[in-house]
Design a protein around this motif. Structure first.
Motif, mmCIF file in Angstrom:
data_model
loop_
_atom_site.group_PDB
_atom_site.id
_atom_site.type_symbol
_atom_site.label_atom_id
_atom_site.label_comp_id
_atom_site.label_asym_id
_atom_site.label_seq_id
_atom_site.Cartn_x
_atom_site.Cartn_y
_atom_site.Cartn_z
ATOM 1 N N GLY A 1 0.815 -1.204 0.000
ATOM 2 C CA GLY A 1 0.000 0.000 0.000
ATOM 3 C C GLY A 1 0.848 1.253 0.000
ATOM 4 N N TYR A 2 0.171 2.387 -0.025
ATOM 5 C CA TYR A 2 0.882 3.667 -0.089
ATOM 6 C C TYR A 2 0.002 4.771 0.474
ATOM 7 C CZ TYR A 2 3.402 7.710 -1.933
ATOM 8 O OH TYR A 2 4.086 8.896 -2.059
ATOM 9 N N VAL A 3 0.625 5.685 1.218
ATOM 10 C CA VAL A 3 -0.027 6.886 1.738
ATOM 11 C C VAL A 3 0.791 8.084 1.289
ATOM 12 C CG1 VAL A 3 -0.673 8.171 3.819
ATOM 13 C CG2 VAL A 3 -0.995 5.691 3.736
ATOM 14 N N PRO A 4 0.171 9.072 0.632
ATOM 15 C CA PRO A 4 0.936 10.231 0.160
ATOM 16 C C PRO A 4 1.613 10.982 1.302
ATOM 17 C CG PRO A 4 -1.222 10.158 -0.892
ATOM 18 C CD PRO A 4 -1.234 9.122 0.191
ATOM 19 N N LEU A 5 2.753 11.578 0.978
ATOM 20 C CA LEU A 5 3.528 12.298 1.980
ATOM 21 C C LEU A 5 2.765 13.477 2.549
ATOM 22 C CD1 LEU A 5 6.217 12.851 3.457
ATOM 23 C CD2 LEU A 5 6.977 14.107 1.426
ATOM 24 N N ASP A 6 2.042 14.213 1.691
ATOM 25 C CA ASP A 6 1.325 15.389 2.175
ATOM 26 C C ASP A 6 0.092 15.043 2.990
ATOM 27 O OD1 ASP A 6 -0.046 14.307 0.100
ATOM 28 O OD2 ASP A 6 -0.315 16.161 -1.042
ATOM 29 N N MET A 7 -0.330 13.789 2.943
ATOM 30 C CA MET A 7 -1.502 13.382 3.714
ATOM 31 C C MET A 7 -1.118 12.996 5.142
ATOM 32 S SD MET A 7 -4.267 10.365 2.812
ATOM 33 C CE MET A 7 -4.693 11.215 1.277
ATOM 34 N N ASP A 8 -0.080 12.198 5.278
ATOM 35 C CA ASP A 8 0.373 11.751 6.610
ATOM 36 C C ASP A 8 1.837 11.354 6.506
ATOM 37 O OD1 ASP A 8 0.891 10.562 9.063
ATOM 38 O OD2 ASP A 8 -1.097 9.649 9.208
ATOM 39 N N PRO A 9 2.789 12.230 6.885
ATOM 40 C CA PRO A 9 4.211 11.900 6.747
ATOM 41 C C PRO A 9 4.620 10.643 7.504
ATOM 42 C CG PRO A 9 3.924 14.253 7.133
ATOM 43 C CD PRO A 9 2.584 13.611 7.350
ATOM 44 N N GLY A 10 4.029 10.434 8.678
ATOM 45 C CA GLY A 10 4.393 9.248 9.453
ATOM 46 C C GLY A 10 3.988 7.964 8.766
ATOM 47 N N GLN A 11 2.754 7.929 8.273
ATOM 48 C CA GLN A 11 2.295 6.746 7.547
ATOM 49 C C GLN A 11 3.037 6.576 6.228
ATOM 50 O OE1 GLN A 11 0.164 4.265 8.494
ATOM 51 N NE2 GLN A 11 0.259 5.251 10.502
ATOM 52 N N TRP A 12 3.356 7.705 5.573
ATOM 53 C CA TRP A 12 4.146 7.625 4.341
ATOM 54 C C TRP A 12 5.465 6.924 4.586
ATOM 55 C CZ3 TRP A 12 8.983 9.896 3.680
ATOM 56 C CH2 TRP A 12 9.527 9.817 2.395
ATOM 57 N N LEU A 13 6.124 7.260 5.692
ATOM 58 C CA LEU A 13 7.405 6.637 6.004
ATOM 59 C C LEU A 13 7.233 5.154 6.292
ATOM 60 C CD1 LEU A 13 10.423 7.073 6.438
ATOM 61 C CD2 LEU A 13 9.937 7.598 8.833
ATOM 62 N N ARG A 14 6.169 4.783 6.985
ATOM 63 C CA ARG A 14 5.942 3.373 7.297
ATOM 64 C C ARG A 14 5.732 2.545 6.029
ATOM 65 N NH1 ARG A 14 1.729 1.650 9.815
ATOM 66 N NH2 ARG A 14 2.774 -0.033 10.935
ATOM 67 N N TYR A 15 5.039 3.112 5.057
ATOM 68 C CA TYR A 15 4.742 2.367 3.841
ATOM 69 C C TYR A 15 5.902 2.353 2.845
ATOM 70 C CZ TYR A 15 -0.205 1.573 4.857
ATOM 71 O OH TYR A 15 -1.383 1.125 5.408
ATOM 72 N N THR A 16 6.764 3.349 2.896
ATOM 73 C CA THR A 16 7.858 3.425 1.920
ATOM 74 C C THR A 16 9.191 2.928 2.459
ATOM 75 O OG1 THR A 16 8.314 5.729 2.568
ATOM 76 C CG2 THR A 16 6.831 5.382 0.686
ATOM 77 N N LEU A 17 9.273 2.679 3.745
ATOM 78 C CA LEU A 17 10.561 2.328 4.350
ATOM 79 C C LEU A 17 11.114 1.020 3.789
ATOM 80 C CD1 LEU A 17 12.566 3.384 6.417
ATOM 81 C CD2 LEU A 17 11.402 2.039 8.172
ATOM 82 N N MET A 18 10.304 -0.019 3.754
ATOM 83 C CA MET A 18 10.794 -1.315 3.280
ATOM 84 C C MET A 18 11.108 -1.329 1.785
ATOM 85 S SD MET A 18 9.107 -4.462 5.420
ATOM 86 C CE MET A 18 7.427 -4.174 4.901
#
Length: 338
Positions: free
Chosen positions: A186-203
């Motif tokens: 999945g993916y969450v845009p950076l401008d929507m929620d930076p914390g969730q964006w990092l969780r989804y893009t980290l791996m």
């Protein structure tokens, strides 16, 4: 009475830096422009010669030859190939990449929605590669011949041969299925929620960064070991300069060239590896858009995504070459003598 001779005018010094940088940068931009034109012609030619017929695919088996001819005229496919290419490239420079044959959605709009995913993951992966590879390369160079150096060299050799999708599957197995720390897709845009964006893009970013980090570490280690043996470094140490200033203020600047080159060469690998990685992590990026379009034979979307990918790679390479000119005094001196 002896006549006074006029004073000899001293030759003015040429503003070397101001003169050489535009010349070098102009050469880099000219090369990038030539590569872009050749790549765009190849991309369009392969798409045009693929034999895909949008009219037959969209209208179905019940379409008459008149219906197919009418739709081919609507798409402009009845014009000469060179005319189609010139029109396509001219519209591309204005941001118009055509429309999808199947959804009629503008290709530029589809790319605009998908490319933030690729830029987010690739940007984070490059940052990780620079930090991890840079730290490992410097540490190995400062301990050349020691255990740390041998360990870093062996680890880089392993990571250089390990495919990104294998790392991605291992990360999902450990951190998502076993530990439950990070989401598996999945993916969450950076401008929507930076914390969730990092969780989804980290791996996915970490999986893509390892091969680039290994290449940077190898190049930086080799270059820095040679630079630390130069006379000016020995002289700086003899003058009592702090070791940190000698390494990071003098040696690292001159040794960073090969690592920067490796960084620039890693960008196409990141974009190419994103196809499989985005499939594993279910990311709605440009790679997924290209893959889906290839399965449907949606030529305008394929051509548009490839053209944008080529442009991104060339922009990064121009930035890398500009940084190399700024960091390498010898290259600048050679440029002045030409």
């Amino acid at each position: 009475m002896t006549a006074l001779t006029p004073p000899i005018a001293r030759p003015r010094r040429t503003p070397v830096r101001a003169a050489r940088v535009p010349r070098s940068l102009g050469r880099v931009l000219a090369t990038a422009g030539t590569v872009f034109l050749l790549s765009s012609a190849l991309t369009f030619g392969l798409g045009a010669l693929s034999g895909a017929n949008p009219a037959a695919a969209v209208l179905g088996e019940t379409a008459t030859p008149a219906d197919i001819a009418r739709m081919n005229h609507q798409f402009g496919l009845d014009r000469p190939l060179w005319e189609q290419y010139v029109s396509w490239l001219g519209h591309a420079f204005t941001g118009n990449l055509g429309r999808s044959w199947f959804t009629t959605v503008p290709v530029a709009e589809s790319i605009r929605q998908a490319i933030p995913v690729d830029l987010s993951i690739a940007g984070l992966a490059l940052l990780m590669a620079v930090v991890l590879g840079g730290a490992a390369g410097v540490a190995a160079a400062l301990r050349a011949g020691g255990r740390l150096d041998r360990a870093v060299t062996a680890l880089c050799a392993l990571l250089g041969t390990l495919p990104g999708f294998v790392v991605a599957i291992a990360l999902v197995t450990v951190f998502s299925l076993k530990l439950g720390w990070l989401p598996s897709g999945g993916y969450v845009p950076l401008d929507m929620d930076p914390g969730q964006w990092l969780r989804y893009t980290l791996m996915p970013a970490f999986a893509l960064s390892l091969e680039a980090a290994a290449a940077i570490a190898r190049q930086l280690r080799t270059s820095l070991v040679g630079t630390l043996r130069e006379n000016y470094v020995t002289g700086a140490v003899m003058r009592g300069l702090p070791a940190r200033r000698v390494v990071f203020g003098h040696a690292l600047r001159n040794a960073a060239g090969p690592a920067l080159t490796a960084l620039g060469m890693s960008v196409p690998m990141l974009l190419g590896g994103a196809v499989v990685t985005q499939q594993i992590f279910a990311l709605p990026g440009l790679a997924q858009l290209t893959l889906q379009s290839a399965e449907q034979h949606d030529i305008p979307v394929i051509q548009g995504t490839l053209l944008v990918t080529i442009a991104v790679v060339l922009v990064v390479n121009v930035a890398v070459n500009t940084a190399l000119l700024a960091l390498n005094p010898a290259a600048r001196r050679r440029e002045v003598t030409r």
